[in-house]
Motif scaffolding. Structure first.
Motif, PDB file in Angstrom:
ATOM      1  N   ALA A 192       0.866  -1.176   0.000  1.00 36.36           N
ATOM      2  CA  ALA A 192       0.000   0.000   0.000  1.00 36.36           C
ATOM      3  C   ALA A 192       0.906   1.229   0.000  1.00 36.36           C
ATOM      4  N   ASP A 193       0.346   2.397  -0.298  1.00 43.23           N
ATOM      5  CA  ASP A 193       1.189   3.592  -0.249  1.00 43.23           C
ATOM      6  C   ASP A 193       1.305   4.080   1.187  1.00 43.23           C
ATOM      7  N   SER A 194       2.483   4.543   1.549  1.00 45.88           N
ATOM      8  CA  SER A 194       2.744   4.947   2.929  1.00 45.88           C
ATOM      9  C   SER A 194       2.195   6.331   3.268  1.00 45.88           C
ATOM     10  N   LEU A 195       1.737   7.078   2.269  1.00 45.78           N
ATOM     11  CA  LEU A 195       1.237   8.429   2.543  1.00 45.78           C
ATOM     12  C   LEU A 195      -0.173   8.439   3.109  1.00 45.78           C
ATOM     13  N   THR A 196      -0.890   7.331   2.972  1.00 41.01           N
ATOM     14  CA  THR A 196      -2.239   7.258   3.529  1.00 41.01           C
ATOM     15  C   THR A 196      -2.332   6.057   4.463  1.00 41.01           C
ATOM     16  N   GLY A 197      -3.140   6.145   5.446  1.00 43.87           N
ATOM     17  CA  GLY A 197      -3.372   5.034   6.360  1.00 43.87           C
ATOM     18  C   GLY A 197      -2.261   4.854   7.380  1.00 43.87           C
ATOM     19  N   THR A 198      -2.580   4.089   8.388  1.00 45.51           N
ATOM     20  CA  THR A 198      -1.615   3.762   9.428  1.00 45.51           C
ATOM     21  C   THR A 198      -0.818   2.525   9.018  1.00 45.51           C
ATOM     22  N   GLU A 199       0.208   2.208   9.770  1.00 46.43           N
ATOM     23  CA  GLU A 199       0.997   1.010   9.487  1.00 46.43           C
ATOM     24  C   GLU A 199       0.113  -0.239   9.542  1.00 46.43           C
ATOM     25  N   GLU A 200      -0.777  -0.278  10.522  1.00 45.07           N
ATOM     26  CA  GLU A 200      -1.679  -1.424  10.667  1.00 45.07           C
ATOM     27  C   GLU A 200      -2.613  -1.545   9.456  1.00 45.07           C
ATOM     28  N   ILE A 201      -3.191  -0.430   9.034  1.00 41.49           N
ATOM     29  CA  ILE A 201      -4.086  -0.438   7.880  1.00 41.49           C
ATOM     30  C   ILE A 201      -3.328  -0.838   6.620  1.00 41.49           C
ATOM     31  N   ASN A 202      -2.136  -0.277   6.414  1.00 36.58           N
ATOM     32  CA  ASN A 202      -1.358  -0.578   5.212  1.00 36.58           C
ATOM     33  C   ASN A 202      -0.903  -2.030   5.177  1.00 36.58           C
ATOM     34  N   ASN A 203      -0.534  -2.594   6.315  1.00 42.39           N
ATOM     35  CA  ASN A 203      -0.192  -4.013   6.356  1.00 42.39           C
ATOM     36  C   ASN A 203      -1.402  -4.863   5.978  1.00 42.39           C
ATOM     37  N   GLY A 204      -2.564  -4.481   6.496  1.00 44.66           N
ATOM     38  CA  GLY A 204      -3.796  -5.197   6.161  1.00 44.66           C
ATOM     39  C   GLY A 204      -4.135  -5.099   4.682  1.00 44.66           C
ATOM     40  N   LEU A 205      -3.962  -3.902   4.106  1.00 45.55           N
ATOM     41  CA  LEU A 205      -4.232  -3.720   2.676  1.00 45.55           C
ATOM     42  C   LEU A 205      -3.274  -4.547   1.826  1.00 45.55           C
ATOM     43  N   GLY A 206      -2.006  -4.509   2.177  1.00 46.61           N
ATOM     44  CA  GLY A 206      -1.021  -5.298   1.439  1.00 46.61           C
ATOM     45  C   GLY A 206      -1.340  -6.783   1.515  1.00 46.61           C
ATOM     46  N   GLN A 207      -1.710  -7.242   2.704  1.00 47.97           N
ATOM     47  CA  GLN A 207      -2.060  -8.647   2.903  1.00 47.97           C
ATOM     48  C   GLN A 207      -3.307  -9.008   2.099  1.00 47.97           C
ATOM     49  N   ALA A 208      -4.299  -8.126   2.108  1.00 47.25           N
ATOM     50  CA  ALA A 208      -5.542  -8.384   1.372  1.00 47.25           C
ATOM     51  C   ALA A 208      -5.287  -8.452  -0.131  1.00 47.25           C
ATOM     52  N   ARG A 209      -4.445  -7.559  -0.642  1.00 44.74           N
ATOM     53  CA  ARG A 209      -4.128  -7.575  -2.071  1.00 44.74           C
ATOM     54  C   ARG A 209      -3.435  -8.887  -2.453  1.00 44.74           C
ATOM     55  N   ALA A 210      -2.468  -9.280  -1.655  1.00 41.25           N
ATOM     56  CA  ALA A 210      -1.740 -10.515  -1.937  1.00 41.25           C
ATOM     57  C   ALA A 210      -2.648 -11.734  -1.800  1.00 41.25           C
TER      58      ALA A 210
END
Length: 90
Positions: free
Chosen positions: A28-46
């Protein structure tokens, strides 16, 4: 994006034919969302890509899913919202 299914279908075909392992990593892009949200988004995409590859016949045991979380590697920033698929010979 449905247009990417042709690429995923070919990845699945090659992985099955040659008995390859697959590592799918989302980001995920680091400019939006928290670390927790971005980890979740990355995991969901994968996980979405991994599930599609499994539907194409790749054994789930041959697929590993990771998340980079939030990254800022690419410009434009939207390009940081991606999934990378790598094939490995075991």
């Amino acid at each position: 994006d449905n247009s990417q299914k042709v690429n995923l279908n070919e990845i699945a075909r090659v992985a099955i034919k040659y008995g390859l392992k697959i590592v799918v990593t989302g980001a995920a892009d680091s400019l939006t969302g928290t670390e927790e949200i971005n980890n979740g988004l990355g995991q969901a995409r994968a996980s979405f890509i991994a599930a599609y590859l499994a539907e194409c016949g790749v054994k789930s045991s041959a697929i590993m899913v990771n998340s980079y979380g939030g990254i800022d590697t690419y410009t434009p920033n939207e390009a940081n919202r991606n999934t990378v698929v790598r094939l490995f010979l075991e």
